[in-house]
Design a protein around this motif. Structure first.
Motif, PDB file in Angstrom:
ATOM      1  N   TRP A 110       0.812  -1.223   0.000  1.00 23.23           N
ATOM      2  CA  TRP A 110       0.000   0.000   0.000  1.00 23.23           C
ATOM      3  C   TRP A 110       0.847   1.275   0.000  1.00 23.23           C
ATOM      4  CZ3 TRP A 110      -4.614  -1.183  -1.379  1.00 23.23           C
ATOM      5  CH2 TRP A 110      -5.197  -2.377  -0.978  1.00 23.23           C
TER       6      TRP A 110
ATOM      7  N   TRP B  80      -2.705  -2.405   6.499  1.00 17.78           N
ATOM      8  CA  TRP B  80      -2.206  -1.161   5.896  1.00 17.78           C
ATOM      9  C   TRP B  80      -1.657  -0.270   7.004  1.00 17.78           C
ATOM     10  CZ3 TRP B  80      -3.753   3.834   7.103  1.00 17.78           C
ATOM     11  CH2 TRP B  80      -3.148   4.845   6.341  1.00 17.78           C
TER      12      TRP B  80
ATOM     13  N   PRO C   1      -7.039  -2.096   5.809  1.00 16.31           N
ATOM     14  CA  PRO C   1      -7.458  -1.366   4.611  1.00 16.31           C
ATOM     15  C   PRO C   1      -8.973  -1.187   4.500  1.00 16.31           C
ATOM     16  CG  PRO C   1      -5.770  -2.961   4.049  1.00 16.31           C
ATOM     17  CD  PRO C   1      -6.145  -3.225   5.484  1.00 16.31           C
TER      18      PRO C   1
END
Length: 318
Positions: free
Chosen positions: A7, A33, A38
């Motif tokens: 990411w 993330w 995420p």
């Protein structure tokens, strides 16, 4: 971590479905993330397409982060399309999370009360909660949007402007000086104008304001104002954001609070509802805490009922 989970470069924009899908196909981790999840990030900052893409790739669409699900984040952030995408992927709107609230039940108090059908056996809002929600919507609408960075406030329950002035032992401020300061507060030394405050009676109590400084939120001001009642102090610090404080009956009961920032994992049921209703509306939150029913922003932005000068003393002690 970000360089390893796929990411890298992701920040505030999670709306590009093509980019998100490409990252996932290249091996981006749908579960991690930058120390978070995420799906939770996309629920707040993404599009319904991105939410659906991620929801189809995670092991548990109702996985928790900071005590809440991605669906909770979508509801609190007023993202109904994202919330519906999560439910379509199997998220449970009626799972109890913070303060006994579920995402579905909390949505009943917000702008999309019919987002989810209320199943048989699930609790509807109580009459008191419904009244609180209606007043929250009214107060936010009444205040509207206005610039308040650098403003200090004290929202006081149950006393009017005259009583507030008496408790503070304040005296009338020089009208000419007030006009000069309002026109350009930065042309004056803060030590010379910090004692000048505005006071206005409103339904339910009064508001003490200072558009250029923190004086109304100082502990010594709040404790004097709160004798026999309660008040909420707010300083819109340009450097660190909105800072809240609570005083009850002459004692500081809460400090370094974050009004307008949404529910926290340790909140009570009442605190969750208030945080949801007044997210991104710190001034309205402060007013609501004190039970003030303002009909406009005049008590905050002016013109105030009266401008007064505080006596010089150390207001950083209670």
């Amino acid at each position: 971590m970000a360089a390893q989970d796929g990411w890298t470069g992701m920040d505030w924009d999670w709306t590009d479905h093509g980019d998100i899908r490409e990252r996932l196909e290249r091996g981006a981790d749908p579960e991690a993330w930058s120390g978070g999840r995420p799906l939770h990030r996309a629920a707040v900052l993404g599009s319904a397409q991105v939410v659906a893409e991620l929801a189809g790739r995670v092991a548990d669409v109702d996985a928790l982060e900071m005590g809440v699900t991605a669906l909770w984040e979508a509801v609190v952030s007023r993202k109904p399309d994202n919330a519906l995408a999560l439910v379509a992927a199997g998220a449970d709107p009626w799972r109890e999370l913070i303060g006994g609230w579920s995402a579905g039940r909390l949505s009943l108090a917000g702008p999309t009360p019919h987002l989810f059908a209320l199943p048989a056996g699930e609790r509807d809002l109580t009459d008191a909660e419904r009244t609180t929600a209606a007043e929250g919507a009214r107060l936010v609408d009444a205040l509207g949007r206005f610039h308040y960075e650098g403003t200090g406030l004290a929202c006081v329950a149950g006393i009017d402007a005259a009583e507030a002035v008496s408790r503070l032992q304040a005296t009338p401020a020089d009208h000419g000086l007030v006009e000069e300061v309002l026109d350009d507060p930065y042309a004056h030394e803060m030590d010379d104008i910090l004692q000048i405050i505005g006071v206005t009676s409103v339904p339910g109590g009064c508001v003490v304001t200072q558009p250029w400084g923190y004086a109304p939120s100082m502990p010594g001001v709040l404790t004097r104002l709160s004798v026999g009642t309660r008040c909420y102090g707010l300083y819109a610090n340009a450097k660190s954001g909105d800072q809240g404080s609570i005083a009850r009956d002459g004692t500081i009961d809460g400090w370094d609070l974050s009004p307008g920032c949404g529910p926290h994992e340790s909140d009570t049921a009442e605190e969750v509802l208030a945080a949801y209703l007044y997210q991104y509306h710190a001034v309205a939150y402060a007013c609501a805490f004190a039970g003030l029913r303002l009909t406009d922003a005049r008590a905050v932005t002016g013109p105030c009922d009266r401008w007064v000068r505080l006596p010089r003393r150390d207001y950083w002690v209670q």
